[in-house]
Scaffold this active site. Structure first.
Site, short mmCIF file in Angstrom:
data_model
loop_
_atom_site.label_atom_id
_atom_site.label_comp_id
_atom_site.label_asym_id
_atom_site.label_seq_id
_atom_site.Cartn_x
_atom_site.Cartn_y
_atom_site.Cartn_z
N ARG A 234 -1.91 -17.86 -2.21
CA ARG A 234 -1.06 -18.99 -1.87
C ARG A 234 -0.21 -19.45 -3.05
NH1 ARG A 234 -5.35 -22.65 1.50
NH2 ARG A 234 -6.80 -21.72 0.04
N TYR B 279 -7.33 -22.67 -20.85
CA TYR B 279 -6.89 -21.80 -19.77
C TYR B 279 -6.59 -20.39 -20.30
CZ TYR B 279 -3.78 -19.85 -16.19
OH TYR B 279 -3.20 -19.04 -15.26
N LYS C 211 -8.38 -16.71 -19.42
CA LYS C 211 -7.65 -15.52 -18.98
C LYS C 211 -7.90 -14.33 -19.91
CE LYS C 211 -5.42 -16.60 -15.22
NZ LYS C 211 -5.61 -15.82 -13.98
N PRO D 113 1.99 -10.74 -16.49
CA PRO D 113 3.37 -10.91 -16.01
C PRO D 113 4.12 -11.91 -16.88
CG PRO D 113 1.87 -12.15 -14.62
CD PRO D 113 1.01 -11.39 -15.61
N THR D 114 5.43 -11.88 -16.78
CA THR D 114 6.25 -12.86 -17.47
C THR D 114 6.15 -14.20 -16.74
OG1 THR D 114 8.16 -12.32 -16.12
CG2 THR D 114 7.89 -11.09 -18.17
#
Length: 199
Positions: A13, A137, A141, A164-165
Site C-alpha cells: 500500500r 530507521y 534497514k 532504491p533512490t
C-alpha cells in the site's frame, strides 16, 4: 518467470510496493496475496509464519515497513527501529522456513552515510555516520540487508537486496505530520485555497 506463482509484496500500500504490484499485474501475475485486510502483522513472527504457511508465496518483495518523514523519525525513533527490525526478522525467517523461490529486500537511501561521496555506491554503506534524524530507521534497514546477506551466505537462500533512490508518486505518504520534504511541498502547492490566500 512463471506467472502462475504466488507473489507477496510487503508494503503493497506504499509507493514502491504499489509500483511493484502494478508491474506484477502488468506482467500477468494474478496470484498476489497480502493485500488490504489480508496483510499480516509484520511485527509478530507467529502471524507472519502462519501467513506463509497458508499462502505459500514463491516470490516475496519486501518493499515496505514502518516509515515516515523527518518529523515521525524525530518523534518515534524507537518504534520505527523496533518495528522494522521485527518485520525484517519475521519475513526473512518465514521465507527461509517455507522455501520461497526468490526474495527481494529493499533498503532505503538513508542507509548511506550523511556525508556520502557522490555518486553513492554500495561500498559506501557503513563507512561513516548516518543522518542523525533517521538513524534508528536506517540502522534497522541496514540490519535487514545484513540479515538477508547472512541467510544467503549461510543457507544459500535465494535472497537479493537493493536500495532504491528517493521517490515520489502514487501512494506516497502525504499526511501533513508525516511526509517527506518533497511530498510536503507537492501537497501544499496543490492544496485548494480560498481566493486571495496563498497555499
Amino acid at each position: 518467470m512463471d506467472t502462475d506463482c504466488t507473489c507477496f509484496v510487503v508494503g503493497g500500500r506504499k509507493a514502491i510496493g504499489a509500483a511493484i504490484l502494478r508491474a506484477l499485474q502488468a506482467q500477468g501475475f494474478g496470484r498476489i496475496v497480502g493485500r488490504g485486510d489480508d496483510e499480516p502483522d509484520y511485527t509478530n513472527a507467529r502471524v507472519v509464519d502462519a501467513f506463509f504457511r497458508r499462502h505459500r508465496p514463491q516470490l516475496v518483495f519486501v518493499a515496505g515497513g514502518k516509515a515516515g518523514g523527518i518529523g515521525l523519525n524525530q518523534r518515534h525513533p524507537a518504534e520505527l527501529m523496533r518495528d522494522n527490525l521485527l518485520m525484517a526478522t519475521s519475513v526473512v525467517q518465514a521465507a527461509h522456513d517455507h522455501g520461497v523461490r526468490k526474495l527481494l529486500f529493499l533498503g532505503s537511501s538513508c542507509c548511506y552515510p550523511k556525508l556520502c561521496p557522490q555518486p553513492m555506491r554500495e561500498e559506501h554503506l557503513l563507512t561513516a555516520p548516518l543522518e542523525p534524524t533517521n538513524e534508528g530507521y536506517a540502522l534497522a534497514k541496514l540490519a535487514g540487508i545484513t540479515l538477508c546477506r547472512s541467510y544467503r551466505r549461510q543457507y544459500g537462500d535465494p535472497i537479493i537486496t537493493a536500495i532504491p533512490t528517493n521517490y515520489f508518486g502514487p501512494a506516497t505518504t502525504s499526511a501533513p505530520r508525516t511526509p517527506t520534504s518533497l511530498a510536503r511541498s507537492c501537497t501544499s502547492s496543490t492544496r485548494p485555497t480560498r481566493p486571495g490566500r496563498s497555499p
